[in-house]
Design an enzyme around this catalytic site. Structure first.
Site, PDB file in Angstrom:
ATOM      1  N   ASP A  35     -17.203  23.580 -57.027  1.00  0.00           N
ATOM      2  CA  ASP A  35     -15.888  24.173 -57.261  1.00  0.00           C
ATOM      3  C   ASP A  35     -15.177  23.577 -58.474  1.00  0.00           C
ATOM      4  O   ASP A  35     -15.588  22.578 -59.029  1.00  0.00           O
ATOM      5  CB  ASP A  35     -14.994  23.920 -56.035  1.00  0.00           C
ATOM      6  CG  ASP A  35     -15.226  24.948 -54.960  1.00  0.00           C
ATOM      7  OD1 ASP A  35     -15.839  25.979 -55.252  1.00  0.00           O
ATOM      8  OD2 ASP A  35     -14.779  24.707 -53.823  1.00  0.00           O
ATOM      9  N   LYS A  55     -13.002  28.874 -58.545  1.00  0.00           N
ATOM     10  CA  LYS A  55     -12.154  30.054 -58.410  1.00  0.00           C
ATOM     11  C   LYS A  55     -10.724  29.618 -58.205  1.00  0.00           C
ATOM     12  O   LYS A  55     -10.443  28.507 -57.783  1.00  0.00           O
ATOM     13  CB  LYS A  55     -12.617  30.912 -57.240  1.00  0.00           C
ATOM     14  CG  LYS A  55     -12.651  30.153 -55.915  1.00  0.00           C
ATOM     15  CD  LYS A  55     -13.247  31.018 -54.856  1.00  0.00           C
ATOM     16  CE  LYS A  55     -13.164  30.389 -53.489  1.00  0.00           C
ATOM     17  NZ  LYS A  55     -13.874  29.141 -53.308  1.00  0.00           N
ATOM     18  N   MET A 167      -1.425  23.882 -51.912  1.00  0.00           N
ATOM     19  CA  MET A 167      -1.348  25.213 -52.544  1.00  0.00           C
ATOM     20  C   MET A 167       0.072  25.785 -52.503  1.00  0.00           C
ATOM     21  O   MET A 167       0.274  26.962 -52.203  1.00  0.00           O
ATOM     22  CB  MET A 167      -2.331  26.182 -51.865  1.00  0.00           C
ATOM     23  CG  MET A 167      -3.773  25.768 -52.082  1.00  0.00           C
ATOM     24  SD  MET A 167      -4.960  26.860 -51.312  1.00  0.00           S
ATOM     25  CE  MET A 167      -4.896  26.340 -49.608  1.00  0.00           C
TER      26      MET A 167
HETATM   27  N1  SAH Z   1     -10.341  21.097 -49.044  1.00  0.00           N
HETATM   28  C1  SAH Z   1      -9.366  20.483 -49.914  1.00  0.00           C
HETATM   29  C2  SAH Z   1      -8.126  21.362 -50.111  1.00  0.00           C
HETATM   30  C3  SAH Z   1      -8.442  22.694 -50.762  1.00  0.00           C
HETATM   31  S1  SAH Z   1      -7.018  23.630 -51.093  1.00  0.00           S
HETATM   32  C4  SAH Z   1      -8.993  19.108 -49.360  1.00  0.00           C
HETATM   33  O1  SAH Z   1      -9.338  18.773 -48.220  1.00  0.00           O
HETATM   34  O2  SAH Z   1      -8.389  18.335 -50.115  1.00  0.00           O
HETATM   35  C5  SAH Z   1      -6.630  23.111 -52.722  1.00  0.00           C
HETATM   36  C6  SAH Z   1      -5.322  22.359 -52.730  1.00  0.00           C
HETATM   37  O3  SAH Z   1      -5.527  21.005 -52.360  1.00  0.00           O
HETATM   38  C7  SAH Z   1      -4.636  22.296 -54.070  1.00  0.00           C
HETATM   39  O4  SAH Z   1      -3.910  23.464 -54.353  1.00  0.00           O
HETATM   40  C8  SAH Z   1      -3.726  21.103 -53.865  1.00  0.00           C
HETATM   41  O5  SAH Z   1      -2.593  21.436 -53.079  1.00  0.00           O
HETATM   42  C9  SAH Z   1      -4.597  20.190 -53.032  1.00  0.00           C
HETATM   43  N2  SAH Z   1      -5.328  19.217 -53.873  1.00  0.00           N
HETATM   44  C10 SAH Z   1      -6.651  19.095 -53.977  1.00  0.00           C
HETATM   45  N3  SAH Z   1      -6.981  18.075 -54.801  1.00  0.00           N
HETATM   46  C11 SAH Z   1      -5.811  17.544 -55.218  1.00  0.00           C
HETATM   47  C12 SAH Z   1      -5.451  16.458 -56.084  1.00  0.00           C
HETATM   48  N4  SAH Z   1      -6.378  15.704 -56.674  1.00  0.00           N
HETATM   49  N5  SAH Z   1      -4.139  16.211 -56.276  1.00  0.00           N
HETATM   50  C13 SAH Z   1      -3.188  16.941 -55.687  1.00  0.00           C
HETATM   51  N6  SAH Z   1      -3.464  17.977 -54.874  1.00  0.00           N
HETATM   52  C14 SAH Z   1      -4.751  18.262 -54.625  1.00  0.00           C
END
Ligand code: SAH
Length: 246
Positions: A35, A55, A167
């Site tokens: 991803d 995506k 998100m």
């Molecule tokens: N499965 C992922 C989340 C996917 S949804 C998890 O467990 O972390 C994607 C969202 O995760 C982004 O829009 C943001 O809100 C958050 N996110 C993921 N990586 C991030 C990062 N390094 N810093 C801040 N927010 C993050």
């Protein structure tokens, strides 16, 4: 002979926040389907075929193609890793891919990851629960937007406790209105952009200021929003992001 699909969490950004098990499986993988938020350092040196399927939020048609790609590759007898940011089952659609792959008679295994919902606030010095401040005996993780692109409903927002929002940046105006239906305008908030990476930024403020802060600091996805009294601990512990790799 059919292969196997591993749905693997890569952690939130810092490449060292991946599990030992995930690394072991990655090293022997034939194909890695990854991803947008995956750190390049994790992919470096792998002998697998690397396929990028990054995506944006709500890009549903691509999901169907990803499902089919996983099956196609695994049917050829390959060991396929589907590498996802954070944890695959926290707003990661890992379960959808698992269900699809399994329905096609292919074996599927899940390797959990360190989720941004907890680790991103943590790297900024904010625990999601605490005994040190009041109203912090639990935490809720929500998404700003739902599957159909709609806004999260206010009945997902608890009256007390920490709220962690993923998100949420692209719908910050509407989301703040929903939060204000349940929570106080003066509640402490933190916005953490690109958490656990060298580019991490932490912005502090109050709930009603969220839209202005996002605009003023030009916050972009990925970012986590934290609402609740635990945010005050960041200043108390004087955390300086020393965990960040230079
Ligand atoms: N499965 C992922 C989340 C996917 S949804 C998890 O467990 O972390 C994607 C969202 O995760 C982004 O829009 C943001 O809100 C958050 N996110 C993921 N990586 C991030 C990062 N390094 N810093 C801040 N927010 C993050």
């Amino acid at each position: 002979m059919s292969g196997i699909v591993y749905i693997v969490g890569a952690g939130p950004g810092d490449p060292e926040l991946i599990t030992v098990k995930a690394l072991r499986i990655l090293k022997s993988a034939d194909v890695v389907v990854y991803d947008r938020l995956i750190s390049k350092e994790i992919l470096e040196g792998l002998s697998a075929e690397l396929i990028y399927v990054g995506k944006e939020i709500g890009d549903a048609p691509l999901q169907e193609k990803i499902n089919q790609l996983l099956v196609e590759k695994a049917k050829g007898g390959k060991k396929v890793v589907r590498l996802k940011g954070g944890d695959p089952f926290v707003f990661g659609r890992g379960e959808e891919e698992c269900i699809y792959v399994t329905s096609k008679g292919i074996k599927c295994e899940v390797i959990p990851g360190v989720t941004s919902a907890i680790a991103v606030p943590e790297y900024a010095g904010i625990p999601v629960t605490s005994r040190v401040v009041p109203n912090s005996s639990g935490f809720t993780v929500i998404t700003g937007t739902t599957r159909d692109g709609g806004l999260i409903s206010d009945d997902y927002i608890p009256k007390r406790g920490t709220v962690v929002i993923l998100m949420g940046i692209h719908v910050i105006d509407e989301l703040t209105k929903v939060l204000l239906k349940v929570r106080n305008a003066e509640e402490k908030v933190a916005i953490i952009e690109k958490g656990t990476t060298r580019d991490q930024r932490v912005i502090l403020g109050e709930l009603e200021q969220l839209p202005d802060l996002v605009k003023k600091y030009n916050i972009k996805s990925p970012a986590v929003i934290v609402v609740g009294e635990v945010v005050t601990l960041m200043e108390l512990v004087g955390f300086k992001n020393e965990n960040l790799r230079k």
